[in-house]
Enzyme design. Structure first.
Site, mmCIF file in Angstrom:
data_model
loop_
_atom_site.group_PDB
_atom_site.id
_atom_site.type_symbol
_atom_site.label_atom_id
_atom_site.label_comp_id
_atom_site.label_asym_id
_atom_site.label_seq_id
_atom_site.Cartn_x
_atom_site.Cartn_y
_atom_site.Cartn_z
ATOM 1 N N ARG A 127 0.864 -1.188 0.000
ATOM 2 C CA ARG A 127 0.000 0.000 0.000
ATOM 3 C C ARG A 127 0.894 1.228 0.000
ATOM 4 O O ARG A 127 1.728 1.405 0.877
ATOM 5 C CB ARG A 127 -0.921 0.015 1.220
ATOM 6 C CG ARG A 127 -2.114 0.981 1.052
ATOM 7 C CD ARG A 127 -2.949 1.089 2.309
ATOM 8 N NE ARG A 127 -2.266 1.870 3.328
ATOM 9 C CZ ARG A 127 -2.275 1.583 4.626
ATOM 10 N NH1 ARG A 127 -2.889 0.503 5.071
ATOM 11 N NH2 ARG A 127 -1.624 2.352 5.478
ATOM 12 N N GLU A 148 4.479 7.149 2.721
ATOM 13 C CA GLU A 148 5.256 5.941 2.967
ATOM 14 C C GLU A 148 4.753 4.833 2.055
ATOM 15 O O GLU A 148 3.684 4.940 1.451
ATOM 16 C CB GLU A 148 5.180 5.496 4.425
ATOM 17 C CG GLU A 148 3.786 5.097 4.884
ATOM 18 C CD GLU A 148 3.758 4.675 6.346
ATOM 19 O OE1 GLU A 148 4.830 4.573 6.952
ATOM 20 O OE2 GLU A 148 2.656 4.432 6.860
ATOM 21 N N ASN A 206 3.979 0.731 2.387
ATOM 22 C CA ASN A 206 3.811 -0.371 3.332
ATOM 23 C C ASN A 206 4.019 -1.693 2.605
ATOM 24 O O ASN A 206 3.327 -1.970 1.620
ATOM 25 C CB ASN A 206 2.404 -0.350 3.934
ATOM 26 C CG ASN A 206 2.120 0.929 4.696
ATOM 27 O OD1 ASN A 206 2.468 1.059 5.843
ATOM 28 N ND2 ASN A 206 1.483 1.891 4.039
ATOM 29 N N SER A 233 -3.181 -2.785 5.770
ATOM 30 C CA SER A 233 -4.526 -3.078 6.282
ATOM 31 C C SER A 233 -5.617 -2.229 5.644
ATOM 32 O O SER A 233 -5.360 -1.313 4.871
ATOM 33 C CB SER A 233 -4.548 -2.883 7.798
ATOM 34 O OG SER A 233 -4.231 -1.549 8.120
ATOM 35 N N LYS A 235 11.854 2.751 6.502
ATOM 36 C CA LYS A 235 11.939 4.174 6.174
ATOM 37 C C LYS A 235 13.306 4.530 5.591
ATOM 38 O O LYS A 235 13.419 5.425 4.754
ATOM 39 C CB LYS A 235 11.666 5.019 7.424
ATOM 40 C CG LYS A 235 10.324 4.754 8.078
ATOM 41 C CD LYS A 235 9.162 5.108 7.170
ATOM 42 C CE LYS A 235 7.826 4.997 7.899
ATOM 43 N NZ LYS A 235 7.490 3.635 8.302
ATOM 44 N N LYS A 279 11.058 10.313 11.515
ATOM 45 C CA LYS A 279 10.450 8.979 11.412
ATOM 46 C C LYS A 279 11.446 7.887 11.769
ATOM 47 O O LYS A 279 12.559 7.865 11.252
ATOM 48 C CB LYS A 279 9.950 8.736 9.982
ATOM 49 C CG LYS A 279 8.769 9.588 9.571
ATOM 50 C CD LYS A 279 8.238 9.132 8.221
ATOM 51 C CE LYS A 279 6.872 9.739 7.928
ATOM 52 N NZ LYS A 279 6.275 9.148 6.710
ATOM 53 N N GLU A 318 6.476 0.348 11.627
ATOM 54 C CA GLU A 318 5.161 0.368 11.012
ATOM 55 C C GLU A 318 4.119 0.435 12.126
ATOM 56 O O GLU A 318 4.424 0.231 13.294
ATOM 57 C CB GLU A 318 4.950 -0.895 10.168
ATOM 58 C CG GLU A 318 5.950 -1.054 9.032
ATOM 59 C CD GLU A 318 5.952 0.102 8.060
ATOM 60 O OE1 GLU A 318 4.883 0.718 7.860
ATOM 61 O OE2 GLU A 318 7.017 0.417 7.508
ATOM 62 N N GLY A 319 2.882 0.710 11.729
ATOM 63 C CA GLY A 319 1.791 0.644 12.692
ATOM 64 C C GLY A 319 1.344 1.980 13.247
ATOM 65 O O GLY A 319 0.374 2.052 13.970
ATOM 66 N N ARG A 353 -8.017 7.422 4.414
ATOM 67 C CA ARG A 353 -8.006 7.558 5.873
ATOM 68 C C ARG A 353 -7.973 9.050 6.151
ATOM 69 O O ARG A 353 -7.064 9.752 5.713
ATOM 70 C CB ARG A 353 -6.784 6.856 6.439
ATOM 71 C CG ARG A 353 -6.758 6.734 7.934
ATOM 72 C CD ARG A 353 -5.663 5.776 8.364
ATOM 73 N NE ARG A 353 -4.448 5.946 7.559
ATOM 74 C CZ ARG A 353 -3.418 5.116 7.591
ATOM 75 N NH1 ARG A 353 -3.455 4.063 8.359
ATOM 76 N NH2 ARG A 353 -2.351 5.350 6.857
#
Length: 490
Positions: A132, A149, A151, A156, A313, A371, A375-376, A458
């Site tokens: 993603r 970023e 992923n 998700s 990253k 950063k 992740e998350g 989002r």
């Protein structure tokens, strides 16, 4: 995070505010629709395996520039190929992460698995990436998308995002705005991602083999995961799906004579990681041993360890340099197109370039975000908080982080609907982050499947730094595509 009063506001999908009685009625319907159609999550504050809350959502779809949405969709197969090539470049990954693994224990543990697997040779040549790529519009460049970023693990919300389109379609019809529906793009993220897993299962070519989901000890985002599982079981009933934690795999898993992964007597064809991307998922050496066991097995991993590392990253920061892009993309037009989506990304390694970045961050911290290799969500440091964070780090510790230009997205206005929030909801200023899903399957020499696989939006409060849906500041949404020459619909 403060909002610049001069930030442009995109045209709303419909005229707001809504009359209060109409707002209360349609919000109540939308909440029930969300729960009854699986746009839901388990509560973190009052967790029960037997109950669900609706997932936070935006009542009507948020506007997004059509040209930029289509650009992101068109770029995804190129980004898929880019990440696939990066994942299979041992020298690049090793060199790029050399400083990071000295100070970041989690990345170092992943890299140690990578190094051990390399030393023995990959048992399984094929990998599957369910990726993603996330974007914000940047108002200083005409709302052109800039990548936040990429992923490569546990990407998700493909399942719930697919159902959110129907939720917002329902709301628009209830409000008498069915004419707006053609400007909401179809979203087949769930089918696209699951079909990718099944394509990998086909490559494995063992009819009795199963697909394994690696899950957290407690899955709050249960519906999104179950949508993937149930889609596979309903569409391809001959394929069995297992759900296991890393701890379960350590206890039950073993390798067969041909290094096939065996779990509860079943052979595993494909491993889909929805956990394993943060330190908290590894309670002890047992979980790391389980990860290594899976990586050495014949199963096709999503992601394989090299794909996982490609999503760090530090790798993203290296790819933002044009000379590095040329290593992985041959077409000059593609290099130019991908280069345009990158914003400034800067190394903090202990060298001249990293030290210059450090000084720049101290002088003008409001221009940046700091950063780590995580992740998350919830791990970044923003703006005026950056100097203190950097000063607490040693020169060596800084190399575990990167500095990124702060992107300034346009605002939208709308109603954010959250469990337990006051009714009726109030109009808030929001910003939206677009995620484009992609599927890529291949080995070091050939890509067999490569396609764009749907999207998610989002949306978070404009004053919030982080946009985590579960954390309380973000909400699920869908894009309403607008053109620059649209009439002002407000």
């Amino acid at each position: 995070m403060s909002v610049d009063p001069n930030t442009p506001v995109l045209r709303n999908c419909i005229h707001l505010p809504l009359p209060e009685d109409e707002l209360i009625e349609v919000t109540g319907k939308a909440k029930d629709y969300a729960i009854m159609h699986g746009a839901a999550m388990r509560s973190k504050t009052s967790f029960s395996p037997d109950s669900l809350n609706f997932a936070p959502f935006v009542l009507v779809p948020s506007s997004f520039p059509r040209k930029e949405f289509e650009k992101a969709v068109g770029l995804q197969p190129i980004i898929n190929r880019l990440m696939h090539n990066v994942a299979h470049d041992e020298e690049f990954i090793t060199t790029t992460l050399a400083e990071t693994i000295k100070v970041d224990e989690f990345t170092a543990n992943l890299f140690n698995i990578y190094r051990k697997v390399l030393a023995h040779g990959f048992t399984q040549a094929y990998s599957i990436g369910l990726l993603r790529s996330d974007y914000l519009g940047h108002v200083y460049e005409g709302c052109a998308i800039k990548q936040v970023e990429i992923n490569t693990v546990a990407s998700s919300f493909g399942g719930i995002a697919t159902h959110l389109v129907q939720l917002q379609n329902f709301v628009l019809r209830e409000l008498g705005h069915a004419d707006k529906l053609p400007k909401m793009p179809n979203n087949n993220a769930l089918a696209g991602l699951c079909d990718g897993m099944v394509k990998a299962w086909d490559i494995y070519a063992k009819p009795q083999a199963v697909i394994l989901f690696i899950i957290e000890d407690v899955s709050y985002n249960i519906c999104d995961q179950r949508f993937h599982e149930f889609y596979i079981r309903e569409t391809y009933p001959h394929i069995k799906v297992l759900r296991r934690t890393l701890t379960d795999v350590h206890r039950e898993g073993k390798l067969g004579l041909n290094k096939e992964l065996l779990l509860s007597g079943l052979e595993v064809a494909v491993i889909y990681f929805r956990a394993g991307y943060e330190p908290g998922h590894y309670h002890s050496q047992d979980e790391w041993d389980a990860r290594y066991l899976m990586e050495t097995s014949l199963a096709i991993k999503c992601p394989s360890i090299q794909y996982h590392l490609a999503g760090t990253k530090k790798v993203q920061q290296a790819l933002a340099q044009p000379a590095v892009l040329e290593r992985f993309i041959n077409d000059p037009d593609e290099i130019k197109a991908v280069g345009k989506i990158f914003t400034g990304l800067y190394s903090l390694d202990d060298n001249d370039a990293g030290n210059a970045t450090y000084e720049m961050a101290l002088r003008t911290p409001e221009k940046f975000v700091l950063k780590p290799q995580r992740e998350g969500g919830g791990n970044n440091v923003y703006g005026l908080d950056i100097p203190d964070a950097l000063k607490r780090m040693s020169r060596v510790e800084r190399s575990g982080w990167i500095l990124m230009d702060l992107i300034h997205p346009p605002l939208t206005k709308g109603y954010m609907v959250r469990p337990g929030a006051e009714m009726p909801p109030t109009i808030v200023d929001m910003v939206s982050e677009l995620g484009i899903f992609g599927v890529v399957i291949g080995d070091a020499d050939h890509i067999i499947h490569n396609y764009q696989a749907g999207h998610m939006l989002r949306t978070k409060l404009a004053t919030a730094n982080e946009g985590g849906v579960a954390a309380g500041l973000g909400a699920l949404d869908s894009p309403y595509l607008i053109d620059s020459d649209d009439e002002d619909e407000n």
